[in-house]
Scaffold this motif. Sequence first.
Motif, PDB file in Angstrom:
ATOM      1  N   ASP B 259     -27.637   4.308 -25.513  1.00  0.00           N
ATOM      2  CA  ASP B 259     -26.818   3.842 -26.647  1.00  0.00           C
ATOM      3  C   ASP B 259     -27.360   2.531 -27.195  1.00  0.00           C
ATOM      4  N   ILE B 260     -27.731   1.638 -26.268  1.00  0.00           N
ATOM      5  CA  ILE B 260     -28.229   0.319 -26.689  1.00  0.00           C
ATOM      6  C   ILE B 260     -29.499   0.477 -27.511  1.00  0.00           C
ATOM      7  N   LYS B 261     -30.389   1.372 -27.042  1.00  0.00           N
ATOM      8  CA  LYS B 261     -31.624   1.631 -27.800  1.00  0.00           C
ATOM      9  C   LYS B 261     -31.271   2.166 -29.181  1.00  0.00           C
ATOM     10  N   GLY B 262     -30.230   3.023 -29.219  1.00  0.00           N
ATOM     11  CA  GLY B 262     -29.747   3.547 -30.490  1.00  0.00           C
ATOM     12  C   GLY B 262     -29.331   2.412 -31.423  1.00  0.00           C
ATOM     13  N   ILE B 263     -28.609   1.430 -30.855  1.00  0.00           N
ATOM     14  CA  ILE B 263     -28.140   0.296 -31.673  1.00  0.00           C
ATOM     15  C   ILE B 263     -29.335  -0.484 -32.216  1.00  0.00           C
ATOM     16  N   ILE B 264     -30.347  -0.689 -31.348  1.00  0.00           N
ATOM     17  CA  ILE B 264     -31.539  -1.419 -31.802  1.00  0.00           C
ATOM     18  C   ILE B 264     -32.185  -0.668 -32.974  1.00  0.00           C
ATOM     19  N   ASN B 265     -32.271   0.656 -32.826  1.00  0.00           N
ATOM     20  CA  ASN B 265     -32.851   1.460 -33.910  1.00  0.00           C
ATOM     21  C   ASN B 265     -32.058   1.300 -35.197  1.00  0.00           C
ATOM     22  N   VAL B 266     -30.721   1.342 -35.042  1.00  0.00           N
ATOM     23  CA  VAL B 266     -29.861   1.216 -36.222  1.00  0.00           C
ATOM     24  C   VAL B 266     -30.082  -0.137 -36.893  1.00  0.00           C
ATOM     25  N   SER B 267     -30.192  -1.198 -36.082  1.00  0.00           N
ATOM     26  CA  SER B 267     -30.340  -2.520 -36.699  1.00  0.00           C
ATOM     27  C   SER B 267     -31.707  -2.634 -37.370  1.00  0.00           C
ATOM     28  N   GLU B 268     -32.702  -1.904 -36.809  1.00  0.00           N
ATOM     29  CA  GLU B 268     -33.999  -1.889 -37.492  1.00  0.00           C
ATOM     30  C   GLU B 268     -33.905  -1.139 -38.823  1.00  0.00           C
ATOM     31  N   GLU B 269     -33.093  -0.059 -38.805  1.00  0.00           N
ATOM     32  CA  GLU B 269     -32.882   0.684 -40.054  1.00  0.00           C
ATOM     33  C   GLU B 269     -32.192  -0.199 -41.092  1.00  0.00           C
ATOM     34  N   ILE B 270     -31.219  -1.007 -40.594  1.00  0.00           N
ATOM     35  CA  ILE B 270     -30.530  -1.932 -41.504  1.00  0.00           C
ATOM     36  C   ILE B 270     -31.554  -2.885 -42.129  1.00  0.00           C
ATOM     37  N   ASN B 271     -32.489  -3.360 -41.292  1.00  0.00           N
ATOM     38  CA  ASN B 271     -33.532  -4.245 -41.800  1.00  0.00           C
ATOM     39  C   ASN B 271     -34.368  -3.562 -42.884  1.00  0.00           C
ATOM     40  N   GLU B 272     -34.630  -2.263 -42.650  1.00  0.00           N
ATOM     41  CA  GLU B 272     -35.398  -1.519 -43.658  1.00  0.00           C
ATOM     42  C   GLU B 272     -34.615  -1.457 -44.960  1.00  0.00           C
ATOM     43  N   VAL B 273     -33.317  -1.144 -44.814  1.00  0.00           N
ATOM     44  CA  VAL B 273     -32.472  -1.084 -46.018  1.00  0.00           C
ATOM     45  C   VAL B 273     -32.470  -2.438 -46.708  1.00  0.00           C
ATOM     46  N   SER B 274     -32.412  -3.486 -45.908  1.00  0.00           N
ATOM     47  CA  SER B 274     -32.337  -4.819 -46.500  1.00  0.00           C
ATOM     48  C   SER B 274     -33.672  -5.188 -47.164  1.00  0.00           C
ATOM     49  N   ALA B 275     -34.780  -4.666 -46.610  1.00  0.00           N
ATOM     50  CA  ALA B 275     -36.076  -4.883 -47.272  1.00  0.00           C
ATOM     51  C   ALA B 275     -36.090  -4.185 -48.634  1.00  0.00           C
ATOM     52  N   PHE B 276     -35.444  -3.038 -48.649  1.00  0.00           N
ATOM     53  CA  PHE B 276     -35.347  -2.307 -49.918  1.00  0.00           C
ATOM     54  C   PHE B 276     -34.507  -3.101 -50.931  1.00  0.00           C
ATOM     55  N   ILE B 277     -33.428  -3.700 -50.420  1.00  0.00           N
ATOM     56  CA  ILE B 277     -32.585  -4.537 -51.297  1.00  0.00           C
ATOM     57  C   ILE B 277     -33.418  -5.684 -51.882  1.00  0.00           C
ATOM     58  N   LYS B 278     -34.246  -6.275 -51.004  1.00  0.00           N
ATOM     59  CA  LYS B 278     -35.083  -7.393 -51.459  1.00  0.00           C
ATOM     60  C   LYS B 278     -36.040  -6.924 -52.562  1.00  0.00           C
ATOM     61  N   GLU B 279     -36.607  -5.744 -52.355  1.00  0.00           N
ATOM     62  CA  GLU B 279     -37.536  -5.197 -53.340  1.00  0.00           C
ATOM     63  C   GLU B 279     -36.845  -5.033 -54.697  1.00  0.00           C
ATOM     64  N   ILE B 280     -35.628  -4.451 -54.614  1.00  0.00           N
ATOM     65  CA  ILE B 280     -34.876  -4.262 -55.864  1.00  0.00           C
ATOM     66  C   ILE B 280     -34.575  -5.609 -56.507  1.00  0.00           C
ATOM     67  N   ALA B 281     -34.208  -6.585 -55.653  1.00  0.00           N
ATOM     68  CA  ALA B 281     -33.886  -7.916 -56.182  1.00  0.00           C
ATOM     69  C   ALA B 281     -35.116  -8.536 -56.858  1.00  0.00           C
ATOM     70  N   ASP B 282     -36.290  -8.344 -56.199  1.00  0.00           N
ATOM     71  CA  ASP B 282     -37.525  -8.878 -56.777  1.00  0.00           C
ATOM     72  C   ASP B 282     -37.816  -8.236 -58.124  1.00  0.00           C
ATOM     73  N   GLU B 283     -37.635  -6.933 -58.128  1.00  0.00           N
ATOM     74  CA  GLU B 283     -37.899  -6.184 -59.365  1.00  0.00           C
ATOM     75  C   GLU B 283     -36.955  -6.652 -60.473  1.00  0.00           C
ATOM     76  N   THR B 284     -35.686  -6.810 -60.085  1.00  0.00           N
ATOM     77  CA  THR B 284     -34.662  -7.239 -61.041  1.00  0.00           C
ATOM     78  C   THR B 284     -34.971  -8.638 -61.576  1.00  0.00           C
ATOM     79  N   LYS B 285     -35.442  -9.467 -60.627  1.00  0.00           N
ATOM     80  CA  LYS B 285     -35.773 -10.839 -61.027  1.00  0.00           C
ATOM     81  C   LYS B 285     -36.893 -10.840 -62.079  1.00  0.00           C
TER      82      LYS B 285
END
Lengths: 146, 382
Positions: B259-285
């Motif tokens: 389960d813990i490994k699962g959580i680590i994976n999920v938080s890495e996925e969140i980071n990926e999503v957040s990188a995508f948010i940054k990309e959109i923000a950069d593009e928007t900027k």
Amino acid sequence: MRFLQLVVFRLGDEEYALEITFAQEIIRIPERITKMPYLPSYIEGMIDLRGKAIPVIDLKERFGVEQSERGVDSRLLILNIENVGIGIIVDDVSEVIKVEEQSIERLNAELSGLGSSKVQGVVRIDERLILLLNGLNFRAEVLTSR
Amino acid sequence: MIALAGVEACKIMAEFMADLIPGGVLFGVVERDTFVWVKTSESFTLDIFQVGKRLKEDTTTVQAMRNKKVLTQNIPRTVYGMRVVIVSIPIIDEKGDVWGAFTIAFPKLHPVAAAFGDFAPILAEMFPEGAYIYMSDLTKIAYAQASGKFDMPSIAVGYELRETDIAYRTLQTKKPIIEEIDASKYGQPLTIANFPLYDDEHKNLVATLGIVTPKKTAVTLREMSINLESSLEGIAAAIEELSASATEIHTNEGELNTDIKGIINVSEEINEVSAFIKEIADETKMLGLNAAIEAARAGDAGRGFGVVAEEIRKLSAQSKSTVPRIKQLTDTIKQKVEEASRKSNISLDASQGQAAASEEISASIEEITSMSMELSNLAKTL
């Protein structure tokens, strides 16, 4: 009261600005830059921007600013100075600001002369010092070999 | 047979011998049918052996005289209250007629009974927990010997045998009996061994010899080994439970780790999503900045558009500012989760150690259990 609109960008740790009227657009640095023979090393090459060939200049190298890796924020700022297109690679285009003309601190003639009249003045925003480049001289500067 | 002239010599010899014979002896001279002379030893007398007493027709002495020959007879207990051997020698006068008889009587004793006083006191002390040694005749206790450690006052000399007594049963079955008696009868557990004794000719059962030994130590040992066995069973069951729960902990910890490994994976996925948010923000900027440039180039006509461009830039700056915060949060999650994973690994190790230890304990207990079973079997044979 006259206002000036400035495009602010970063080179290394320093912030520079140009009058917005000299700016045409901001794009990501294209993957393909055509190298040109017999040109100084600060000229990266040429790109094709919607049918127009535009030279790309590594401004940090030209300005002698310490080189750093190009990051995700690096951009190509396309300038249009007297209908001549020039692309300059900058670390980041931070913002577009509006300042009162009087608030721009002019450099004295000696200092200005040493820098070949590239820097026209200094804009002070809070703690930041933004160097305002002289757009008209800029074209000649970057495209003149030393 | 004795000549009448020799009777006096016999009397003199009898006087000397009377107290020399172990167990005692009676001498008597009978004329016709009446005692005229009697010598008794100190340890043994019979009522009939008295001067003046007349003998009945069926007595050994009268029979000897009648038949004119020496007669030896075993007289059963019923006649004089004890077993007696009587020897009668007819006395003949000068004419060859029977004048009377010389009669000798011995108490008839089994050799074991005769020696009882000698061996019993020694033997009784030879048992670790003491012993009570007794002899019975056909109806009652005739001799008894207690030891320093153990006595049975209720079974003293003179005690009448009852049907339930082992001596009684030995007399009935004519076979040796060895029995264990629990504490309910005499207050403590006992072993009683009783052997039948036959007379010299091995024809008649005349007595029994019994040895009573306390079994306190053996019984205590047996009880203890039974207790030991049952407590070991309890311990074994508890250890088994412990071992089962250790296994469960092990399984749970393993699942927790997954389960813990699962959580680590999920938080890495969140980071990926957040990188995508940054990309959109950069593009928007960039869009905002280009819009601002375009608006400036349009001069007064572009003023309204400039405001929109400004708002877009603000928006992009706001969305971009969430990125490092998300990163910070996911980093914290990762750090905490890694800490949890580390701890869960420690408990995993511990539970493994626990499982191994409980297995070892189980093995030891098994060994002890088999030893206690042996002990119990051993105690049963004591």
